[in-house]
Design an enzyme around this catalytic site. Structure first.
Site, PDB file in Angstrom:
ATOM      1  N   LYS A 276       0.864  -1.194   0.000  1.00 20.62           N
ATOM      2  CA  LYS A 276       0.000   0.000   0.000  1.00 20.62           C
ATOM      3  C   LYS A 276       0.901   1.245   0.000  1.00 20.62           C
ATOM      4  O   LYS A 276       1.863   1.315   0.749  1.00 20.62           O
ATOM      5  CB  LYS A 276      -0.900  -0.029   1.231  1.00 20.62           C
ATOM      6  CG  LYS A 276      -2.062   0.918   1.162  1.00 20.62           C
ATOM      7  CD  LYS A 276      -3.213   0.506   2.073  1.00 20.62           C
ATOM      8  CE  LYS A 276      -4.326   1.526   1.978  1.00 20.62           C
ATOM      9  NZ  LYS A 276      -5.574   1.093   2.515  1.00 20.62           N
ATOM     10  N   GLU A 364     -20.032  -4.047   9.742  1.00 20.80           N
ATOM     11  CA  GLU A 364     -20.971  -3.214  10.495  1.00 20.80           C
ATOM     12  C   GLU A 364     -22.002  -4.061  11.233  1.00 20.80           C
ATOM     13  O   GLU A 364     -22.403  -3.744  12.354  1.00 20.80           O
ATOM     14  CB  GLU A 364     -21.672  -2.228   9.557  1.00 20.80           C
ATOM     15  CG  GLU A 364     -20.788  -1.068   9.074  1.00 20.80           C
ATOM     16  CD  GLU A 364     -19.798  -1.439   7.982  1.00 20.80           C
ATOM     17  OE1 GLU A 364     -19.899  -2.555   7.434  1.00 20.80           O
ATOM     18  OE2 GLU A 364     -18.918  -0.613   7.672  1.00 20.80           O
ATOM     19  N   ARG A 392     -25.857  -0.778   6.336  1.00 19.15           N
ATOM     20  CA  ARG A 392     -25.510  -2.203   6.294  1.00 19.15           C
ATOM     21  C   ARG A 392     -26.095  -2.992   7.470  1.00 19.15           C
ATOM     22  O   ARG A 392     -26.179  -4.204   7.429  1.00 19.15           O
ATOM     23  CB  ARG A 392     -23.978  -2.339   6.391  1.00 19.15           C
ATOM     24  CG  ARG A 392     -23.237  -2.192   5.093  1.00 19.15           C
ATOM     25  CD  ARG A 392     -23.330  -3.465   4.308  1.00 19.15           C
ATOM     26  NE  ARG A 392     -23.033  -3.259   2.914  1.00 19.15           N
ATOM     27  CZ  ARG A 392     -21.844  -3.431   2.371  1.00 19.15           C
ATOM     28  NH1 ARG A 392     -20.836  -3.814   3.113  1.00 19.15           N
ATOM     29  NH2 ARG A 392     -21.674  -3.240   1.087  1.00 19.15           N
TER      30      ARG A 392
HETATM   31  C1  TPP Z   1     -19.293  -1.062   4.235  1.00 20.07           C
HETATM   32  C2  TPP Z   1     -18.081  -0.185   4.304  1.00 20.07           C
HETATM   33  N1  TPP Z   1     -17.506   0.087   5.496  1.00 20.07           N
HETATM   34  C3  TPP Z   1     -16.409   0.876   5.551  1.00 20.07           C
HETATM   35  C4  TPP Z   1     -15.862   1.405   4.416  1.00 20.07           C
HETATM   36  C5  TPP Z   1     -14.684   2.362   4.494  1.00 20.07           C
HETATM   37  N2  TPP Z   1     -13.516   1.825   3.766  1.00 20.07           N
HETATM   38  C6  TPP Z   1     -13.191   2.241   2.534  1.00 20.07           C
HETATM   39  S1  TPP Z   1     -11.849   1.487   1.928  1.00 20.07           S
HETATM   40  C7  TPP Z   1     -11.648   0.613   3.344  1.00 20.07           C
HETATM   41  C8  TPP Z   1     -10.485  -0.308   3.483  1.00 20.07           C
HETATM   42  C9  TPP Z   1     -10.416  -1.280   2.370  1.00 20.07           C
HETATM   43  O1  TPP Z   1      -9.291  -2.079   2.559  1.00 20.07           O
HETATM   44  P1  TPP Z   1      -8.844  -3.035   1.396  1.00 20.07           P
HETATM   45  O2  TPP Z   1     -10.034  -3.705   0.831  1.00 20.07           O
HETATM   46  O3  TPP Z   1      -7.759  -3.889   1.902  1.00 20.07           O
HETATM   47  O4  TPP Z   1      -8.321  -2.055   0.281  1.00 20.07           O
HETATM   48  P2  TPP Z   1      -6.981  -1.172   0.251  1.00 20.07           P
HETATM   49  O5  TPP Z   1      -7.421   0.238   0.419  1.00 20.07           O
HETATM   50  O6  TPP Z   1      -6.077  -1.627   1.355  1.00 20.07           O
HETATM   51  O7  TPP Z   1      -6.426  -1.419  -1.080  1.00 20.07           O
HETATM   52  C10 TPP Z   1     -12.642   0.916   4.272  1.00 20.07           C
HETATM   53  C11 TPP Z   1     -12.752   0.352   5.617  1.00 20.07           C
HETATM   54  C12 TPP Z   1     -16.514   1.111   3.207  1.00 20.07           C
HETATM   55  N3  TPP Z   1     -16.078   1.620   2.043  1.00 20.07           N
HETATM   56  N4  TPP Z   1     -17.586   0.319   3.171  1.00 20.07           N
END
Ligand code: TPP
Length: 618
Positions: A276, A364, A392
């Site tokens: 990342k 959630e 959610r």
């Molecule tokens: C239902 C929901 N909860 C929280 C989020 C906030 N959120 C956006 S990206 C993310 C992290 C995603 O991590 P990953 O899938 O590993 O992707 P990366 O950014 O590390 O590539 C979160 C928690 C969301 N988009 N949707």
């Protein structure tokens, strides 16, 4: 050197050598860093998947093959390769390039999201559709290790696993991070696979020991060898072919294994390791998610440009400040949070009270039901969830918390218009979603001191579930002033400005701005703070109704089933006059990205429009 703005579609990748593809990765990284330093955006997630996205577009034939990016916040390279580099100076701005996938933006944006963990489920539907539409193209969900912690991702894996007649190629983009560090046992399992990392070494050894005549079948043999060598992962157990772990920054390796996956006729998971924030030192070093989503920043120093003004804090910081204080004074207190410690400004809380905060991942539903478990055990529990993400967990709030009348305090962060994240993230539906649930109390403070009094009410006076809404935005508060012990003793509204010609009834920070303007313009307006959105204050409703003057009800929220509807229901049920009511709020539509001020102005819901409406109805 390719001029990124000249790219029309990904077909040009077919003619590029591995070396040229690597050069392109470098160019895209530089472009992303430079462009996002001006506009802000999801920097780290995008820097991590540059090679992976190029390799996907090289191997697969988009849009016939369907690339489905989970969440969609990491699709900037995809946007560049599909002809949108020239639009990056408008990224996440009003009417500009979306920060997520947008079907109206490109035929290559197959599926929209914003909320996480939907990609494998959507891919399942697309796979099964092939039976009806006779299409043999590949379906490729690309999901992060963070998004994989979401329940729906598991449900979809469970559904798809072992189905021989379906061949989705699931790309697991594993950077060991959600927004901040990833959590949970699955993350341990991925670590385990990663640390064993025996696959590649074994593979090259296996090649050496193969008889010469077999080596020319190497790709086929490799598949067999790999199937054997990596048959003990959780994904194999779930019924998928597993390939990996693969170095997500090695173009040659990526292309090789994507080609292999393309030819398999089973559902498979390709486990790709990425870093990342790769290519920019400050984001590479980040462990708490500061570079996940950023505002404009100085490339040289890595300092974000938005200046912090003295005693100006975000609402998340103000609420977190209260929670630090509450945890200090209350032994039996827990925060349950689904993957948003940074966004909710709770990093400091975590440092000070590591045993009182539980990050459950992007889950959630789990957060809410787990909170009911704390509450039923007599532990005070605060569950911060962005307004948009509480969508959610509707049934968990209803069935597990409210039905049992349990004292869970929900923090609905980013309630109202959210700005650059746009349509998928607007906090406009929580009032209609929660208002009709029995036992539920919904509150919304107009300033920090009110917030503290409402939270004191929530923890010390109220005995059932309560949701406190707070906005995306900043407020003045001097932390050295301490936190009041005062609590509201019952759900009551407050008349914050006396007046006789018209009533303005609302909640939240807009009240303070309306009051200041009303005083400035010497308007004769009765301003009512409905800090308790539910239950309604029936006495004040009777009082303002008896004034027999126009009543403007304003909410930065959906009008359908919202606060104004609640007041109207009360008036109708009690056979009171509704003819003088004017409702201001969000109509039956999804609201696009853009700065809050701009969006409110366009919706005729900004301060100027409110004052205009007040004058109009007088
Ligand atoms: C239902 C929901 N909860 C929280 C989020 C906030 N959120 C956006 S990206 C993310 C992290 C995603 O991590 P990953 O899938 O590993 O992707 P990366 O950014 O590390 O590539 C979160 C928690 C969301 N988009 N949707």
């Amino acid at each position: 050197m390719i001029n990124l703005s000249d790219i029309k579609d990904p077909s040009f990748l077919n003619d590029l050598s591995i070396k040229e593809l690597e050069e392109l990765s470098g160019e895209i990284r530089t472009f992303l860093i430079e462009s996002l330093s001006k506009t802000g955006g999801h920097l780290s997630s995008n820097l991590g998947v540059v090679e992976l996205t190029i390799a996907l577009h090289k191997v697969f034939d988009s849009p016939k093959d369907k690339l489905i990016f989970d969440v969609g916040h990491q699709a900037y390279t995809h946007k560049i390769l599909t002809g949108r580099a020239k639009d990056f100076d408008t990224l996440r701005m009003h009417k500009g390039l979306s920060g997520f996938l947008k079907r109206s933006e490109s035929i290559h944006d197959i599926y929209e999201a914003g909320h996480s963990s939907t990609s494998i489920a959507a891919a399942s539907g697309m796979e099964l559709s092939k039976k009806f539409i006779g299409n043999g193209n590949k379906v490729i969900p690309i999901i992060g290790d963070g998004a994989l912690t979401g329940g729906m991702a598991f449900e979809a894996l469970n559904f798809l696993g072992g189905k021989v007649d379906h061949q989705p190629i699931i790309i697991l983009n594993d950077n060991q991070m959600s927004i901040s560090e990833n959590i949970g046992f699955l993350s341990n399992i991925l670590n385990d696979i990663r640390s064993k990392n025996s696959y590649r070494k074994l593979k090259s050894n296996a090649k050496k020991i193969l008889p010469k005549f077999l080596r020319r079948f190497s790709s086929k043999v490799e598949r067999g060898v790999k199937g054997f060598l990596t048959s003990n992962t959780i994904f194999n157990d779930l019924g998928f072919s597993y390939y990996g772990p693969i170095n997500g920054h090695d173009m040659k390796e990526l292309i090789k294994y994507l080609e292999i996956a393309k030819k398999t006729n089973r559902a498979c998971v390709i486990h790709v390791l990425t870093e990342k924030g790769k290519g920019y030192k400050p984001s590479e070093k980040d462990t708490i998610g500061s570079w996940h989503g950023v505002g404009p920043f100085d490339i040289e120093t890595g300092v974000q440009i938005a200046k912090k003004e003295l005693n100006i804090h975000s609402w998340s910081e103000i609420i977190a400040h209260y929670m630090i204080n509450y945890a200090k004074n209350n032994e039996k207190f827990a925060i349950v949070i689904p993957a948003m410690i940074g966004g909710s400004s709770l990093n400091r809380f975590k440092e000070l009270h590591p045993n009182k905060i539980f990050d459950v991942g992007i889950a959630e539903q789990l957060a809410v039901t787990m909170s009911s478990g704390f509450a039923i055990s007599g532990v005070d529990v605060f569950t911060p969830i962005y307004s948009t993400f509480i969508q959610r967990a509707y049934d968990q709030v209803n069935h597990d918390v409210a039905r049992q009348n349990l004292k869970v305090v929900f923090g609905l962060d980013r309630s109202g218009i959210v700005g650059a994240d746009g349509e998928t993230h607007q906090g406009l539906f929580d009032i209609p979603l929660l208002r009709h649930i029995p036992n539920m109390t919904i509150v919304h403070p107009r300033n920090p001191v009110e917030a503290f009094k409402l939270l004191n009410y929530a923890f010390k006076v109220n005995t059932g579930p309560l949701a406190i809404r707070y906005e995306r935005g900043n407020e003045y508060f001097d932390f050295s002033d301490g936190i009041t012990n005062e609590a509201f003793d019952k759900p009551e509204w407050e008349i914050i400005n006396k007046g006789k010609e018209v009533v303005f009834l609302s909640f939240g920070s807009m009240l303070e701005r309306v009051k200041a303007e009303v005083l400035k313009q010497k308007l004769d307006v009765c301003i009512v703070d409905a800090k308790f959105i539910k239950p309604l204050d029936k006495d004040i409703i009777s009082y303002i109704s008896d004034l027999d003057v126009p009543i403007v009800i304003y909410e930065e929220s959906s009008l359908l089933g919202g606060f104004g509807s609640a007041v109207l229901e009360h008036l109708v049920i009690n056979k009171m006059d509704t003819s003088k009511i004017t409702l201001m709020g969000i109509k039956d539509e999804f609201i696009e990205q853009g700065s809050k001020d701009l969006v409110l102005k366009e919706l005729n819901l900004d301060l100027t429009s409110i004052i205009k409406k007040i004058k109009e109805v007088i």
